[in-house]
Design a protein around this motif. Structure first.
Motif, PDB file in Angstrom:
ATOM      1  N   ILE A 147      67.878  29.129  77.302  1.00  0.00           N
ATOM      2  CA  ILE A 147      67.414  30.517  77.203  1.00  0.00           C
ATOM      3  C   ILE A 147      68.100  31.378  78.251  1.00  0.00           C
ATOM      4  CG2 ILE A 147      65.402  32.007  77.549  1.00  0.00           C
ATOM      5  CD1 ILE A 147      63.736  29.793  76.214  1.00  0.00           C
ATOM      6  N   VAL A 148      68.211  30.875  79.474  1.00  0.00           N
ATOM      7  CA  VAL A 148      68.882  31.627  80.549  1.00  0.00           C
ATOM      8  C   VAL A 148      70.358  31.828  80.206  1.00  0.00           C
ATOM      9  CG1 VAL A 148      69.609  31.517  82.962  1.00  0.00           C
ATOM     10  CG2 VAL A 148      67.257  30.961  82.334  1.00  0.00           C
ATOM     11  N   ALA A 149      71.007  30.780  79.700  1.00  0.00           N
ATOM     12  CA  ALA A 149      72.420  30.898  79.341  1.00  0.00           C
ATOM     13  C   ALA A 149      72.619  31.917  78.221  1.00  0.00           C
ATOM     14  CB  ALA A 149      72.968  29.537  78.911  1.00  0.00           C
ATOM     15  N   LEU A 150      71.730  31.917  77.246  1.00  0.00           N
ATOM     16  CA  LEU A 150      71.839  32.893  76.160  1.00  0.00           C
ATOM     17  C   LEU A 150      71.592  34.311  76.650  1.00  0.00           C
ATOM     18  CD1 LEU A 150      70.117  31.113  73.160  1.00  0.00           C
ATOM     19  CD2 LEU A 150      72.512  31.744  73.363  1.00  0.00           C
ATOM     20  N   SER A 151      70.699  34.467  77.620  1.00  0.00           N
ATOM     21  CA  SER A 151      70.436  35.811  78.129  1.00  0.00           C
ATOM     22  C   SER A 151      71.613  36.344  78.949  1.00  0.00           C
ATOM     23  CB  SER A 151      69.158  35.835  78.959  1.00  0.00           C
ATOM     24  OG  SER A 151      69.340  35.100  80.141  1.00  0.00           O
ATOM     25  N   LEU A 152      72.385  35.440  79.537  1.00  0.00           N
ATOM     26  CA  LEU A 152      73.546  35.872  80.312  1.00  0.00           C
ATOM     27  C   LEU A 152      74.804  36.034  79.457  1.00  0.00           C
ATOM     28  CD1 LEU A 152      73.084  33.617  83.462  1.00  0.00           C
ATOM     29  CD2 LEU A 152      72.497  36.034  83.209  1.00  0.00           C
ATOM     30  N   LEU A 153      74.770  35.487  78.271  1.00  0.00           N
ATOM     31  CA  LEU A 153      75.921  35.540  77.378  1.00  0.00           C
ATOM     32  C   LEU A 153      76.078  36.947  76.808  1.00  0.00           C
ATOM     33  CD1 LEU A 153      78.087  33.724  76.024  1.00  0.00           C
ATOM     34  CD2 LEU A 153      76.494  33.450  74.149  1.00  0.00           C
ATOM     35  N   GLU A 154      77.286  37.444  76.873  1.00  0.00           N
ATOM     36  CA  GLU A 154      77.546  38.784  76.369  1.00  0.00           C
ATOM     37  C   GLU A 154      77.748  38.737  74.856  1.00  0.00           C
ATOM     38  OE1 GLU A 154      80.989  42.186  76.785  1.00  0.00           O
ATOM     39  OE2 GLU A 154      80.675  40.781  78.417  1.00  0.00           O
TER      40      GLU A 154
END
Length: 82
Positions: free
Chosen positions: A67-74
């Motif tokens: 979830i954190v990685a997806l939120s940081l993904l542009e």
């Protein structure tokens, strides 16, 4: 990454997070009521509840990291050409 695909991944990761959280709560309740003498083996169905709890915590952490990685993904949104 297309926005629809990104949104689907977010929803799936969120559902995984909730499912693992509920699994942790269920396993903790089972540890309290289905075991004898501080053992991890359930007297009802014979499964190792400590191992199930451990796997649920690992999956919960993985879902959180995803979830954190997806939120940081542009997200690249294609602009319409005029």
């Amino acid at each position: 990454m297309p926005p629809k695909f990104h949104r689907c991944l977010q929803v799936l990761a969120g559902l995984t997070f909730l499912f693992c959280g509920l699994g942790i709560i269920s396993t903790i309740v089972s540890l309290k009521y289905e075991t004898e003498a501080n053992k991890c083996i359930s007297t009802v169905d014979g499964r190792d509840l400590c191992q199930a709890l451990h796997y649920n915590w690992i999956l919960l952490g993985g879902a959180f990291a995803f979830i954190v990685a997806l939120s940081l993904l542009e997200i690249k949104i294609a602009k319409p050409k005029h």
